[in-house]
Motif scaffolding. Sequence first.
Motif, mmCIF file in Angstrom:
data_model
loop_
_atom_site.group_PDB
_atom_site.id
_atom_site.type_symbol
_atom_site.label_atom_id
_atom_site.label_comp_id
_atom_site.label_asym_id
_atom_site.label_seq_id
_atom_site.Cartn_x
_atom_site.Cartn_y
_atom_site.Cartn_z
ATOM 1 N N ALA A 182 -2.693 59.316 -15.922
ATOM 2 C CA ALA A 182 -2.788 60.338 -16.970
ATOM 3 C C ALA A 182 -4.232 60.506 -17.428
ATOM 4 C CB ALA A 182 -1.896 59.959 -18.147
ATOM 5 N N GLN A 183 -4.962 59.398 -17.582
ATOM 6 C CA GLN A 183 -6.346 59.530 -18.029
ATOM 7 C C GLN A 183 -7.249 60.050 -16.923
ATOM 8 O OE1 GLN A 183 -8.123 56.053 -19.870
ATOM 9 N NE2 GLN A 183 -9.884 57.223 -20.587
ATOM 10 N N TRP A 184 -6.972 59.667 -15.670
ATOM 11 C CA TRP A 184 -7.723 60.251 -14.556
ATOM 12 C C TRP A 184 -7.581 61.782 -14.562
ATOM 13 C CZ3 TRP A 184 -11.393 59.425 -11.133
ATOM 14 C CH2 TRP A 184 -11.743 58.126 -10.766
ATOM 15 N N GLU A 185 -6.371 62.261 -14.777
ATOM 16 C CA GLU A 185 -6.147 63.711 -14.793
ATOM 17 C C GLU A 185 -6.966 64.373 -15.894
ATOM 18 O OE1 GLU A 185 -1.968 64.253 -15.152
ATOM 19 O OE2 GLU A 185 -1.547 63.772 -13.047
ATOM 20 N N LEU A 186 -6.990 63.749 -17.067
ATOM 21 C CA LEU A 186 -7.760 64.318 -18.179
ATOM 22 C C LEU A 186 -9.254 64.319 -17.858
ATOM 23 C CD1 LEU A 186 -5.918 62.741 -21.234
ATOM 24 C CD2 LEU A 186 -5.847 65.119 -20.503
ATOM 25 N N HIS A 222 -7.497 48.538 -7.035
ATOM 26 C CA HIS A 222 -6.623 48.949 -5.940
ATOM 27 C C HIS A 222 -5.302 49.516 -6.450
ATOM 28 C CE1 HIS A 222 -3.622 47.669 -2.640
ATOM 29 N NE2 HIS A 222 -4.073 48.868 -2.361
ATOM 30 N N ARG A 223 -4.599 48.707 -7.258
ATOM 31 C CA ARG A 223 -3.241 49.099 -7.637
ATOM 32 C C ARG A 223 -3.225 50.299 -8.581
ATOM 33 N NH1 ARG A 223 -0.595 43.180 -9.057
ATOM 34 N NH2 ARG A 223 -0.794 42.241 -6.989
ATOM 35 N N GLN A 224 -3.988 50.189 -9.663
ATOM 36 C CA GLN A 224 -3.868 51.203 -10.703
ATOM 37 C C GLN A 224 -4.714 52.443 -10.437
ATOM 38 O OE1 GLN A 224 -1.610 51.229 -12.722
ATOM 39 N NE2 GLN A 224 -1.010 49.171 -13.287
ATOM 40 N N HIS A 225 -5.941 52.259 -9.977
ATOM 41 C CA HIS A 225 -6.834 53.409 -9.840
ATOM 42 C C HIS A 225 -6.716 54.103 -8.484
ATOM 43 C CE1 HIS A 225 -8.750 52.922 -13.709
ATOM 44 N NE2 HIS A 225 -8.792 51.619 -13.491
ATOM 45 N N LEU A 226 -6.701 53.326 -7.408
ATOM 46 C CA LEU A 226 -6.599 53.966 -6.095
ATOM 47 C C LEU A 226 -5.170 54.412 -5.807
ATOM 48 C CD1 LEU A 226 -7.904 54.807 -3.424
ATOM 49 C CD2 LEU A 226 -7.402 52.506 -2.554
#
Length: 387
Positions: free
Chosen positions: A338-342, A19-23
Amino acid sequence: MTRKTVRIAMNGVTGRMGHRQHLVRSILALREQGGLDLGDGTVLWPEPVLVGRREHALRALAERHGLEHFSTDLDAVLADDSIDIYFDAQVTSAREEALKKAISAGKHIYTEKPSATGLDGALELARLANAAGIKHGVVQDKIFLPGLLKLKRLIDGGFFGRILSVRGEFGYWVFEGDWQEAQRPSWNYRSEDGGGIVVDMFPHWEYVLHELFGRVTSVTARTATHIPERFDERGKPYQATADDAAYGIFELEGGAIAQINSSWTVRVNRDELVEFQVDGTEGSAVAGLRNCRAQHRSATPKPVWNPDLPATEAFRDQWQEVPDNQPEGGDFSNGFKAQWELFLRHVYADEPYHWDLLAGARGVQLADLGLKSSAEGRRYEVPELGL
């Protein structure tokens, strides 16, 4: 600009990390900034589809964040051709089966670590994903933290000379759950549910050491369950069957030695919840989540051991803060975001990306060998993995 909607099935986002970090801090943060600009006239607009077992929790989460789509039927979600990516932040014990289903459905895979409960399963996932021709990634967020990015800048600039050793301290006191609510879910302390600090943290240490200093070539570990009884979310006592502390020694390719303590039973007397001290022939540095301090050879003091007199030097004051320099300026981004964007750039712009399921399998391998090392009281070589 052309806006391309990207539908992402997000499984396990009713949990704290999902919830907190990914969503919130990754996918919804991307929406708040207007989407992800690929630089070719295309802006990706992430559209999360929340997946989980508890419909009321999913509905409440969707309403809180103004989202439309949620489901308790994973099979139906994976059968939806409009969904390109499957993300998994479930409990570890449920992850492997769900990832196999998603791979079979032809979805690109992005998952929390560990990717599986054992090395055989982790390697099988990597093989299945490669055979299916999908793109896949495993969360390795620590290397995107500001403190470790600053540390990497020092390494890349040759600041340390020959790196001799790495000493890591991670952890904090997780309340037992009786007189104060625990900060972590109870399954973390049950090995039968995939819990344990080795399973949770050794995959992190594998990629941090691998990316910054060199491949781990051997491991010697000692685990402990310091608090054998805890209290669950309903206040009921249960036996902790998983390790809550681990003490590891890792030999690295190139000759450096890393020592990392991981504990949920330690009270914090350091600047950040995780810190790494790196010592080299030309300089040393201490890096945490956000900050990094360094001391060059030329500025190293010459203390003399004398236990009969109080210390006359403020040793911490003799270190220099590493500045927040970035090539393009501005603040450091959230490491998860940052890693989601990559990963999204990898999927939709075919940009390079190497934090894949095989990289995730290396983390599972190190956790497996760490547990074996502790159980058998011996040092284990860490062989290179391949498919």
